[in-house]
Design an enzyme around this catalytic site. Structure first.
Site, PDB file in Angstrom:
ATOM      1  N   CYS A  97      -3.717 -23.064 -20.111  1.00  0.00           N
ATOM      2  CA  CYS A  97      -3.752 -24.060 -21.187  1.00  0.00           C
ATOM      3  C   CYS A  97      -5.202 -24.275 -21.610  1.00  0.00           C
ATOM      4  CB  CYS A  97      -3.137 -25.359 -20.682  1.00  0.00           C
ATOM      5  SG  CYS A  97      -3.384 -26.731 -21.801  1.00  0.00           S
TER       6      CYS A  97
ATOM      7  N   CYS B  77      -4.182 -46.969 -26.815  1.00  0.00           N
ATOM      8  CA  CYS B  77      -3.957 -45.537 -27.016  1.00  0.00           C
ATOM      9  C   CYS B  77      -2.902 -45.312 -28.095  1.00  0.00           C
ATOM     10  CB  CYS B  77      -3.577 -44.853 -25.708  1.00  0.00           C
ATOM     11  SG  CYS B  77      -2.233 -45.659 -24.854  1.00  0.00           S
TER      12      CYS B  77
END
Ligand code: SAH
Length: 478
Positions: free
Chosen positions: A166, A435
């Site tokens: 990733c 967030c």
């Protein structure tokens, strides 16, 4: 208005991007959502699902690519649900987030556009916007040929897109998942199957402390606790000793554990974790600097289930802002709600009279207490509990009246009971670390209606290549 239907093909200009990173185009007031199209593209699309005022369309061809379009670094970026913005250059990614915060404050918060432009600072971006993630959770499953695979879920599904390396994670993640996959093949250990609830290995959690280099692996297993026979470590997997040996050879490996989860749900981790090799936790260091305060570094111990910000470099910047907004003089009583392992609390403690941290996960509170001790901080007290229950008449936790409250809730934002507690305890300052700009805007509306004034808001890009956006806000009582 023309009625569009499934199968219709159209050429459209992508003029905006939605909350999931999808392109948005408009024709005669009719809105089209086009996955994989980016703002500035001219595209040929075909309608997949038509509603009265909007439709979902497939990107057939990019006719004229946007000036901001780039080739994604990861070859799986289109199918993987992890990154949504890899086809946009980084500058445009930052603009997308800045606009999102601005629009949410106006549309959801109800604030005037001029006011928002006055308080909203430029987003804090990062130069190295790949390989920044200190944490990854890989689901484990099988591909169509029955091979064990690890990767990430495709968007809005539980299909695993096999990914070895990733690009937003640390390099070691690929080595570690490879070791575990090979071990599962060799010993014929089955991955968990969501449909039937059978199989053993559900997820692989990996964490790396970027400043210390320490690595943790936690295998989430579909099994119950094994009674301790008193003969040493319980065996949770076939060939456990071989697996441990292979993992321990990875440079930086510090902790290997299993987490037990037999629930048939999407919740990744269960309540029980057992260390099978090394330490129960890893350490990492956060450093704050700038904004007229002394440079300080604090080292934290992090358990598998504890929350720790995933982007360590940007965490330094985010916390520096939170401290600037707290504007402490050294004597204040501060509440740090949703405190996790006490990350923000311990920095606040260095500049306050006393800090009280509250957090729902008991292991995180254990970490927080250990972290205070380890760093020689004795003016921070931590409690396990729900932030929204603090002010209730039958509350188990009673805290002294605060001068400053810092809140850092998960994406769903604050419970209204907590907003009411903040308004009734009436601290001089509130620092909101969020967030999710949408729930932030909703909560800011309630706080400003209740007597607070927004002084400044700064988005911080904690999640390059992804749609998520962090934001720190300074509020002062009028
Ligand atoms: N301030 C910390 C943690 C922020 S993440 C940091 O920056 O590291 C949000 C935290 O809120 C998580 O640790 C989560 O476990 C906790 N949490 C979630 N719901 C909560 C609730 N209702 N009350 C208290 N804490 C909660």
């Amino acid at each position: 208005m023309i009625e569009y239907k499934k199968g219709d093909q159209l050429d459209i200009d992508i003029s905006d991007m939605g909350i999931n990173g999808e392109g948005i185009g408009k024709i005669d007031g009719y809105t089209l959502f086009v996955k994989d199209a980016v703002i500035g593209d001219k595209a040929e699309v075909s309608i997949m699902k038509a509603k009265k005022n909007y439709a979902y369309a497939h990107l057939d061809e990019v006719l004229i690519p946007s000036n901001d379009r780039v080739t994604p670094v990861c070859p799986k970026a289109k199918s993987c649900g992890g990154c949504q913005l890899q086809a946009l250059n980084y500058k445009a990614q930052l603009k997308y987030k800045q606009d999102k915060v601005r629009n949410d404050l106006i549309r959801i918060g109800g604030f005037d556009a001029d006011f928002v432009d006055g308080i909203l600072r430029d987003i804090v971006g990062m130069d190295d916007n790949l390989r920044y993630r200190g944490k990854a959770q890989f689901p484990v499953g099988r591909d169509k040929d029955g091979n064990v695979v690890t990767g990430f879920y495709a968007g809005h599904s539980h299909n695993i897109i096999p990914i070895d390396d990733c690009v937003i994670g640390a390099k070691e993640y690929a080595d570690i998942t490879k070791i575990i996959k090979e071990h599962m093949r060799r010993f014929d250990i089955a991955p968990y199957d969501e449909e039937s609830g059978t199989g053993l290995v559900r997820h692989i959690l990996i964490r790396k402390g970027f400043k210390t280099g320490e690595i943790m692996v936690c295998l989430v297993l579909n099994r119950k606790r094994i009674p301790d026979t008193g003969k040493g470590k319980a065996l949770y997997l076939t060939g456990q000793e071989e697996l441990i040996k292979a993992l321990a050879d990875v440079s930086g490996m510090t902790s290997v554990s299993v987490n037990l989860n037999t629930e048939r749900s999407n919740v990744i981790m269960g309540n029980e974790t057992h260390t099978i090799w090394g330490s129960d936790s890893i350490k990492d260091t956060i450093e704050v600097c700038g904004y007229d305060m002394p440079h300080r570094a604090i080292t934290y111990s992090i358990s598998p289930r504890s929350f720790y910000q995933v982007n360590p470099k940007q965490t330094d910047r985010l916390y520096s802002l939170a401290l600037k907004y707290a504007n402490l003089k050294g004597t204040e009583t501060v509440w740090d709600l949703y405190c996790g392992i006490g990350t923000i609390s311990l920095f606040l403690a260095g500049m306050a009279g006393h800090v009280y941290g509250v957090e729902i996960i008991p292991e995180a509170i254990e970490d927080a207490r250990a972290n205070a001790k380890y760093n020689g901080i004795d003016n921070a007290t931590f409690y396990t509990g729900k932030a929204e229950e603090i002010g209730l008449s039958d509350a188990k936790i009673t805290l002294p009246k605060p001068d400053v409250i810092v809140i850092d809730p998960p994406r769903k934002g604050c419970d209204e009971a907590l907003i009411n507690t903040i308004l009734s305890t009436a601290p001089r300052r509130v620092v909101y670390v969020s967030c999710d700009p949408a729930t932030l805007s909703r909560d800011l509306k309630l706080l400003t209606n209740g007597g607070y004034e927004i002084k400044e808001a700064t988005p911080v890009d904690m999640f390059p290549q992804c749609v998520h956006c962090e934001c720190a806000v300074s509020l002062v009582r009028k």
